[in-house]
Design a protein around this motif. Structure first.
Motif, PDB file in Angstrom:
ATOM      1  N   LYS A  86      -4.221  -4.791  -8.811  1.00  0.00           N
ATOM      2  CA  LYS A  86      -4.278  -6.170  -8.366  1.00  0.00           C
ATOM      3  C   LYS A  86      -4.964  -6.229  -7.002  1.00  0.00           C
ATOM      4  N   PRO A  87      -5.526  -7.376  -6.637  1.00  0.00           N
ATOM      5  CA  PRO A  87      -6.139  -7.483  -5.297  1.00  0.00           C
ATOM      6  C   PRO A  87      -5.174  -7.120  -4.175  1.00  0.00           C
ATOM      7  N   GLU A  88      -3.908  -7.402  -4.364  1.00  0.00           N
ATOM      8  CA  GLU A  88      -2.921  -7.081  -3.314  1.00  0.00           C
ATOM      9  C   GLU A  88      -2.642  -5.592  -3.191  1.00  0.00           C
ATOM     10  N   ASP A  89      -3.193  -4.779  -4.082  1.00  0.00           N
ATOM     11  CA  ASP A  89      -3.094  -3.326  -3.945  1.00  0.00           C
ATOM     12  C   ASP A  89      -4.165  -2.780  -3.003  1.00  0.00           C
ATOM     13  N   THR A  90      -5.072  -3.629  -2.556  1.00  0.00           N
ATOM     14  CA  THR A  90      -6.115  -3.201  -1.631  1.00  0.00           C
ATOM     15  C   THR A  90      -5.508  -2.710  -0.332  1.00  0.00           C
ATOM     16  N   ALA A  91      -5.853  -1.473   0.034  1.00  0.00           N
ATOM     17  CA  ALA A  91      -5.276  -0.863   1.236  1.00  0.00           C
ATOM     18  C   ALA A  91      -5.883   0.522   1.429  1.00  0.00           C
ATOM     19  N   ILE A  92      -5.603   1.099   2.571  1.00  0.00           N
ATOM     20  CA  ILE A  92      -5.870   2.521   2.765  1.00  0.00           C
ATOM     21  C   ILE A  92      -4.625   3.269   2.278  1.00  0.00           C
ATOM     22  N   ILE A 107      11.718  21.321   8.449  1.00  0.00           N
ATOM     23  CA  ILE A 107      10.788  20.566   7.609  1.00  0.00           C
ATOM     24  C   ILE A 107       9.993  19.604   8.481  1.00  0.00           C
ATOM     25  N   GLY A 108       8.684  19.612   8.309  1.00  0.00           N
ATOM     26  CA  GLY A 108       7.825  18.703   9.058  1.00  0.00           C
ATOM     27  C   GLY A 108       7.162  17.711   8.121  1.00  0.00           C
ATOM     28  N   THR A 109       6.687  16.631   8.693  1.00  0.00           N
ATOM     29  CA  THR A 109       5.991  15.587   7.939  1.00  0.00           C
ATOM     30  C   THR A 109       4.521  15.591   8.316  1.00  0.00           C
ATOM     31  N   TYR A 110       3.685  15.623   7.296  1.00  0.00           N
ATOM     32  CA  TYR A 110       2.243  15.710   7.506  1.00  0.00           C
ATOM     33  C   TYR A 110       1.547  14.572   6.763  1.00  0.00           C
ATOM     34  N   TRP A 111       0.408  14.145   7.329  1.00  0.00           N
ATOM     35  CA  TRP A 111      -0.331  13.014   6.770  1.00  0.00           C
ATOM     36  C   TRP A 111      -1.785  13.374   6.525  1.00  0.00           C
ATOM     37  N   GLY A 112      -2.351  12.806   5.464  1.00  0.00           N
ATOM     38  CA  GLY A 112      -3.780  12.871   5.275  1.00  0.00           C
ATOM     39  C   GLY A 112      -4.468  11.776   6.080  1.00  0.00           C
ATOM     40  N   LYS A 113      -5.796  11.754   6.020  1.00  0.00           N
ATOM     41  CA  LYS A 113      -6.565  10.774   6.789  1.00  0.00           C
ATOM     42  C   LYS A 113      -6.704   9.451   6.055  1.00  0.00           C
ATOM     43  N   GLY A 114      -6.391   9.428   4.787  1.00  0.00           N
ATOM     44  CA  GLY A 114      -6.419   8.189   4.030  1.00  0.00           C
ATOM     45  C   GLY A 114      -7.664   8.022   3.180  1.00  0.00           C
ATOM     46  N   THR A 115      -7.507   7.251   2.110  1.00  0.00           N
ATOM     47  CA  THR A 115      -8.631   6.910   1.242  1.00  0.00           C
ATOM     48  C   THR A 115      -8.519   5.426   0.904  1.00  0.00           C
ATOM     49  N   LEU A 116      -9.635   4.732   0.975  1.00  0.00           N
ATOM     50  CA  LEU A 116      -9.636   3.285   0.804  1.00  0.00           C
ATOM     51  C   LEU A 116      -9.696   2.908  -0.667  1.00  0.00           C
ATOM     52  N   VAL A 117      -8.795   2.032  -1.058  1.00  0.00           N
ATOM     53  CA  VAL A 117      -8.794   1.445  -2.397  1.00  0.00           C
ATOM     54  C   VAL A 117      -9.032  -0.051  -2.240  1.00  0.00           C
ATOM     55  N   THR A 118     -10.074  -0.551  -2.890  1.00  0.00           N
ATOM     56  CA  THR A 118     -10.397  -1.970  -2.843  1.00  0.00           C
ATOM     57  C   THR A 118     -10.394  -2.524  -4.258  1.00  0.00           C
ATOM     58  N   VAL A 119      -9.574  -3.538  -4.469  1.00  0.00           N
ATOM     59  CA  VAL A 119      -9.475  -4.183  -5.779  1.00  0.00           C
ATOM     60  C   VAL A 119     -10.068  -5.584  -5.644  1.00  0.00           C
TER      61      VAL A 119
END
Length: 121
Positions: A86-92, A107-119
């Protein structure tokens, strides 16, 4: 060091599908869980779905029944199959991992840099 590398984002029409992947690499002793979060413009980052290495998953209400998270414990890779977008799923979309780099480390928490999804049509 730990690296989380996402792939699979892009532009898709409403009702379409995308599959995101995130591979964890580096110094990893054990992974407890991996997941996906997203951040839309001018909104806070929110949970999309998480899964433990034992296969227990949890989803945000907004994606329940449309998204499916899975994990490959051999490849240290988590996937997010997104259907009926849906359009509202648009986000990084950001990959997240909770893991230990060494036996005696917390235990540590790690993050990726993100990937853009555009609907959008």
């Amino acid at each position: 060091q730990v690296q989380l590398v996402e792939s699979g984002g892009g532009l898709v029409q409403p009702g379409g599908s995308l599959r995101l992947s995130c591979a964890a690499s580096g110094t990893i002793y054990t992974i407890n869980a991996m997941g996906w979060y997203r951040q839309a413009p001018e909104k806070e980052r929110e949970l999309v779905a998480v899964i433990t290495t034992g296969g227990i998953s949890n989803y945000a209400d907004s994606v329940m029944g449309r998204f499916t998270i899975s994990i490959d414990n051999v490849k240290n890779t988590v996937y997010l199959q997104m259907n009926s977008l849906k359009p509202e799923d648009t986000a990084i979309y950001y990959c997240n991992a909770k893991l230990r780099q060494h036996l005696v480390q917390a235990i540590g928490t790690y993050w990726g840099k993100g990937t853009l999804v555009t609907v959008s049509s």
